[in-house]
Design an enzyme around this catalytic site. Structure first.
Site, PDB file in Angstrom:
ATOM      1  N   LEU A  56     -24.659   0.422  -6.679  1.00 23.00           N
ATOM      2  CA  LEU A  56     -24.581  -0.973  -6.270  1.00 23.00           C
ATOM      3  C   LEU A  56     -24.129  -1.779  -7.478  1.00 23.00           C
ATOM      4  O   LEU A  56     -24.445  -1.432  -8.621  1.00 23.00           O
ATOM      5  CB  LEU A  56     -25.953  -1.492  -5.808  1.00 23.00           C
ATOM      6  CG  LEU A  56     -26.589  -0.834  -4.580  1.00 23.00           C
ATOM      7  CD1 LEU A  56     -27.948  -1.466  -4.315  1.00 23.00           C
ATOM      8  CD2 LEU A  56     -25.695  -0.951  -3.362  1.00 23.00           C
ATOM      9  N   ASP A  57     -23.381  -2.857  -7.247  1.00 17.53           N
ATOM     10  CA  ASP A  57     -23.009  -3.741  -8.342  1.00 17.53           C
ATOM     11  C   ASP A  57     -24.266  -4.277  -9.018  1.00 17.53           C
ATOM     12  O   ASP A  57     -25.333  -4.384  -8.385  1.00 17.53           O
ATOM     13  CB  ASP A  57     -22.182  -4.924  -7.821  1.00 17.53           C
ATOM     14  CG  ASP A  57     -20.819  -4.505  -7.311  1.00 17.53           C
ATOM     15  OD1 ASP A  57     -20.346  -3.413  -7.700  1.00 17.53           O
ATOM     16  OD2 ASP A  57     -20.228  -5.261  -6.517  1.00 17.53           O
ATOM     17  N   MET A  58     -24.152  -4.660 -10.263  1.00 18.95           N
ATOM     18  CA  MET A  58     -25.299  -5.156 -11.012  1.00 18.95           C
ATOM     19  C   MET A  58     -25.970  -6.332 -10.301  1.00 18.95           C
ATOM     20  O   MET A  58     -27.202  -6.419 -10.239  1.00 18.95           O
ATOM     21  CB  MET A  58     -24.871  -5.583 -12.422  1.00 18.95           C
ATOM     22  CG  MET A  58     -26.033  -6.016 -13.299  1.00 18.95           C
ATOM     23  SD  MET A  58     -25.568  -6.342 -15.020  1.00 18.95           S
ATOM     24  CE  MET A  58     -24.743  -7.921 -14.844  1.00 18.95           C
TER      25      MET A  58
END
Length: 223
Positions: A56-58
């Protein structure tokens, strides 16, 4: 250096782990000493055989599965590649979207926006990219967003930044998006309002149907 608090997985067995990743934490290490703390590093401290399967993106919070051992990593990676994993996200987007019972589809190919890497863009020459979406409720307005909508999202493909770019492409960017949004959009929320709320798949070893669900914290805190 003070170590982060121990992880408490949503699910743990001899073959895999499922976590509810907080927003602001990387899934894997980034470039630079200040980006070495991440979900995979924390997991490996407690489970030395833990291996990343997807990311997942940060700025995105929510459910992440990690494999325990290379064989399980291969099996889970194949399940993702073959679209045998159920993934559902929740987001709050700028603007009023029509509230309907049926799902709508965004079918728009994506590719890297090379002059502005790591940004992605819709381009006919890009890779096929499909997202299902359904608006479920209006969201209380904020100074930077006179209207906003709570939506459910199901990516049928797994392109980088797919949900963020697809929603931007139909004129409804996700609130708090510091990468694709302007200053007003970023001011609309203290974080990117995107959360992986459901994850489901067949356990590669036990063949049990696993389904996990975790609501986003921004749902509980709205008002």
């Amino acid at each position: 250096m003070t170590l982060p608090a121990p992880l408490h997985p949503v699910h743990e067995d001899d073959h895999l782990l499922v976590f509810d990743k907080p927003a602001g934490l990387l899934c894997v290490p980034g470039r630079g000493e200040d980006k070495q703390d991440c979900l995979s590093a924390r997991a490996i401290r407690q489970w030395p055989d833990a291996l990343i399967v997807h990311r997942l993106d940060m700025g995105t919070s929510g459910l992440v599965v990690m494999a325990r051992g290379i064989e399980m990593q291969r099996a889970l990676s194949a399940a993702f590649a073959e679209r045998r994993v159920h993934k559902r996200y929740e987001a709050v987007v700028d603007g009023a979207m029509p509230l309907r019972d049926e799902w709508s589809v965004i079918d728009a190919p994506l590719m890297a926006d090379w002059p502005r890497r790591p940004l992605q863009k819709v381009d006919p020459a890009g890779k096929p990219s499909v997202t299902r979406w359904k608006a479920i409720s209006a969201w209380p307005g904020k100074p930077a967003a006179a209207a906003a909508t709570h939506v459910l999202l199901e990516p049928l493909t797994g392109r980088s930044h797919q949900l963020r770019v697809h929603l931007l492409s139909i004129g409804h960017p996700i609130l708090g998006d510091a990468l694709y949004g302007d200053a007003a959009l970023q001011a609309g929320a203290p974080r990117l309002l995107l959360h992986a709320s459901e994850l489901g798949f067949v356990h590669p070893v036990t063949q049990q149907e696993l389904r996990f669900s975790r609501p986003p914290d921004f749902v509980a805190s709205r008002g």
